[in-house]
Design a protein around this motif. Structure first.
Motif, PDB file in Angstrom:
ATOM      1  N   PRO A   5       0.845  -1.200   0.000  1.00 35.58           N
ATOM      2  CA  PRO A   5       0.000   0.000   0.000  1.00 35.58           C
ATOM      3  C   PRO A   5       0.882   1.253   0.000  1.00 35.58           C
ATOM      4  N   LYS A   6       0.346   2.344  -0.531  1.00 35.72           N
ATOM      5  CA  LYS A   6       1.117   3.590  -0.670  1.00 35.72           C
ATOM      6  C   LYS A   6       1.716   4.075   0.651  1.00 35.72           C
ATOM      7  N   ASP A   7       0.966   3.968   1.756  1.00 31.42           N
ATOM      8  CA  ASP A   7       1.507   4.445   3.035  1.00 31.42           C
ATOM      9  C   ASP A   7       2.696   3.603   3.493  1.00 31.42           C
ATOM     10  N   VAL A   8       2.690   2.324   3.162  1.00 36.41           N
ATOM     11  CA  VAL A   8       3.808   1.450   3.511  1.00 36.41           C
ATOM     12  C   VAL A   8       5.017   1.778   2.622  1.00 36.41           C
ATOM     13  N   PHE A  12       8.865   2.971   3.736  1.00 34.04           N
ATOM     14  CA  PHE A  12      10.138   2.477   3.207  1.00 34.04           C
ATOM     15  C   PHE A  12      10.950   3.632   2.631  1.00 34.04           C
ATOM     16  N   ARG A  13      10.286   4.513   1.896  1.00 30.41           N
ATOM     17  CA  ARG A  13      10.963   5.630   1.237  1.00 30.41           C
ATOM     18  C   ARG A  13      11.647   6.541   2.268  1.00 30.41           C
ATOM     19  N   SER A  14      11.002   6.753   3.408  1.00 31.08           N
ATOM     20  CA  SER A  14      11.560   7.676   4.400  1.00 31.08           C
ATOM     21  C   SER A  14      12.525   6.994   5.375  1.00 31.08           C
ATOM     22  N   ALA A  15      12.514   5.678   5.456  1.00 31.14           N
ATOM     23  CA  ALA A  15      13.388   4.950   6.383  1.00 31.14           C
ATOM     24  C   ALA A  15      14.825   4.935   5.870  1.00 31.14           C
ATOM     25  N   LYS A  16      15.768   5.160   6.777  1.00 32.45           N
ATOM     26  CA  LYS A  16      17.193   5.050   6.410  1.00 32.45           C
ATOM     27  C   LYS A  16      17.679   3.612   6.560  1.00 32.45           C
ATOM     28  N   ILE A  17      17.109   2.903   7.524  1.00 37.61           N
ATOM     29  CA  ILE A  17      17.508   1.513   7.802  1.00 37.61           C
ATOM     30  C   ILE A  17      16.258   0.642   7.869  1.00 37.61           C
ATOM     31  N   LEU A  18      16.378  -0.542   7.331  1.00 34.57           N
ATOM     32  CA  LEU A  18      15.300  -1.520   7.326  1.00 34.57           C
ATOM     33  C   LEU A  18      15.803  -2.749   8.074  1.00 34.57           C
ATOM     34  N   GLY A  19      14.995  -3.307   8.946  1.00 33.52           N
ATOM     35  CA  GLY A  19      15.340  -4.573   9.588  1.00 33.52           C
ATOM     36  C   GLY A  19      14.832  -5.707   8.724  1.00 33.52           C
ATOM     37  N   VAL A  20      15.693  -6.652   8.353  1.00 35.35           N
ATOM     38  CA  VAL A  20      15.277  -7.799   7.542  1.00 35.35           C
ATOM     39  C   VAL A  20      15.590  -9.096   8.275  1.00 35.35           C
ATOM     40  N   ARG A  21      14.692 -10.061   8.102  1.00 39.39           N
ATOM     41  CA  ARG A  21      14.896 -11.390   8.685  1.00 39.39           C
ATOM     42  C   ARG A  21      14.313 -12.412   7.724  1.00 39.39           C
ATOM     43  N   ALA A  22      15.146 -13.295   7.236  1.00 39.47           N
ATOM     44  CA  ALA A  22      14.677 -14.361   6.354  1.00 39.47           C
ATOM     45  C   ALA A  22      14.186 -15.523   7.198  1.00 39.47           C
ATOM     46  N   VAL A  31      19.658  -3.048   7.210  1.00 41.33           N
ATOM     47  CA  VAL A  31      20.170  -2.808   5.854  1.00 41.33           C
ATOM     48  C   VAL A  31      19.590  -1.502   5.315  1.00 41.33           C
ATOM     49  N   TRP A  32      20.275  -0.930   4.345  1.00 36.83           N
ATOM     50  CA  TRP A  32      19.749   0.250   3.657  1.00 36.83           C
ATOM     51  C   TRP A  32      18.614  -0.188   2.735  1.00 36.83           C
ATOM     52  N   VAL A  33      17.650   0.680   2.560  1.00 34.86           N
ATOM     53  CA  VAL A  33      16.496   0.385   1.720  1.00 34.86           C
ATOM     54  C   VAL A  33      16.243   1.565   0.794  1.00 34.86           C
ATOM     55  N   VAL A  34      15.874   1.262  -0.449  1.00 35.99           N
ATOM     56  CA  VAL A  34      15.490   2.308  -1.407  1.00 35.99           C
ATOM     57  C   VAL A  34      14.192   1.896  -2.093  1.00 35.99           C
ATOM     58  N   VAL A  35      13.506   2.905  -2.608  1.00 39.85           N
ATOM     59  CA  VAL A  35      12.274   2.686  -3.357  1.00 39.85           C
ATOM     60  C   VAL A  35      12.496   3.192  -4.780  1.00 39.85           C
ATOM     61  N   VAL A  36      12.194   2.346  -5.762  1.00 40.24           N
ATOM     62  CA  VAL A  36      12.282   2.692  -7.177  1.00 40.24           C
ATOM     63  C   VAL A  36      10.955   2.310  -7.812  1.00 40.24           C
ATOM     64  N   ASP A  37      10.312   3.258  -8.459  1.00 40.64           N
ATOM     65  CA  ASP A  37       9.006   2.995  -9.092  1.00 40.64           C
ATOM     66  C   ASP A  37       8.016   2.384  -8.100  1.00 40.64           C
ATOM     67  N   ASP A  38       8.015   2.886  -6.871  1.00 38.99           N
ATOM     68  CA  ASP A  38       7.142   2.401  -5.793  1.00 38.99           C
ATOM     69  C   ASP A  38       7.363   0.931  -5.442  1.00 38.99           C
ATOM     70  N   ARG A  39       8.547   0.438  -5.753  1.00 38.32           N
ATOM     71  CA  ARG A  39       8.948  -0.923  -5.404  1.00 38.32           C
ATOM     72  C   ARG A  39      10.115  -0.833  -4.420  1.00 38.32           C
ATOM     73  N   VAL A  40      10.233  -1.822  -3.532  1.00 40.44           N
ATOM     74  CA  VAL A  40      11.157  -1.760  -2.398  1.00 40.44           C
ATOM     75  C   VAL A  40      12.354  -2.691  -2.640  1.00 40.44           C
ATOM     76  N   PHE A  41      13.578  -2.112  -2.479  1.00 44.55           N
ATOM     77  CA  PHE A  41      14.799  -2.851  -2.772  1.00 44.55           C
ATOM     78  C   PHE A  41      15.835  -2.691  -1.669  1.00 44.55           C
ATOM     79  N   ALA A  42      16.668  -3.716  -1.540  1.00 45.10           N
ATOM     80  CA  ALA A  42      17.838  -3.668  -0.676  1.00 45.10           C
ATOM     81  C   ALA A  42      18.961  -4.386  -1.411  1.00 45.10           C
ATOM     82  N   ARG A  43      20.170  -4.165  -0.934  1.00 46.95           N
ATOM     83  CA  ARG A  43      21.334  -4.788  -1.569  1.00 46.95           C
ATOM     84  C   ARG A  43      22.258  -5.258  -0.459  1.00 46.95           C
TER      85      ARG A  43
END
Length: 122
Positions: A5-8, A12-22, A31-43
């Motif tokens: 959803p857009k609010d989520v 992500f867009r405003s967060a500097k750090i994202l917590g990830v757990r597989a 981890v760092w997180v970025v949004v491209v075309d309203d899609r969420v990515f990490a590296r």
């Protein structure tokens, strides 16, 4: 395609750090997180066999923490060169400080570009 959803996406867009757990066994990793075309990515910075990136490669489901949210996600390896390039640019735009430069430049190295993952709702 599954999208957040857009609010989520904005969280992500405003967060500097994202917590990830597989899966359920792995601990949360920041981890760092970025949004491209309203899609969420990490590296992934490093591709350790026991790291979060390989854990998502082995078991695509997991969790992310962003702000006050904890979300079930699936991690999907990004194969598109166009998307991976856009993620590289997005890292540079989101993390422009002098202190971040080393990491932004490192994330542009080919072996790290290959470690790009997209998070989609799980």
């Amino acid at each position: 395609m599954d999208t957040f959803p857009k609010d989520v996406v904005e969280a992500f867009r405003s967060a500097k750090i994202l917590g990830v757990r597989a899966g359920t066994e792995h601990r949360y990793t920041g981890v760092w997180v970025v949004v491209v075309d309203d899609r969420v990515f990490a590296r992934s910075w490093n591709d350790k066999p026991t790291g979060w990136f390989q854990a998502f490669r082995k078991q695509a489901s997991g969790m992310v923490q962003v702000g006050d949210l904890e979300l079930v996600v699936r991690g999907k390896l990004v194969r598109s060169a166009r998307l991976r390039d856009a993620v590289t640019v997005a890292f540079g735009e989101k993390y422009p400080t002098k202190g971040s430069r080393k990491w932004v430049e490192g994330f542009a190295e080919p072996e790290r570009v290959a470690n790009t993952i997209e998070f989609i709702p799980g």
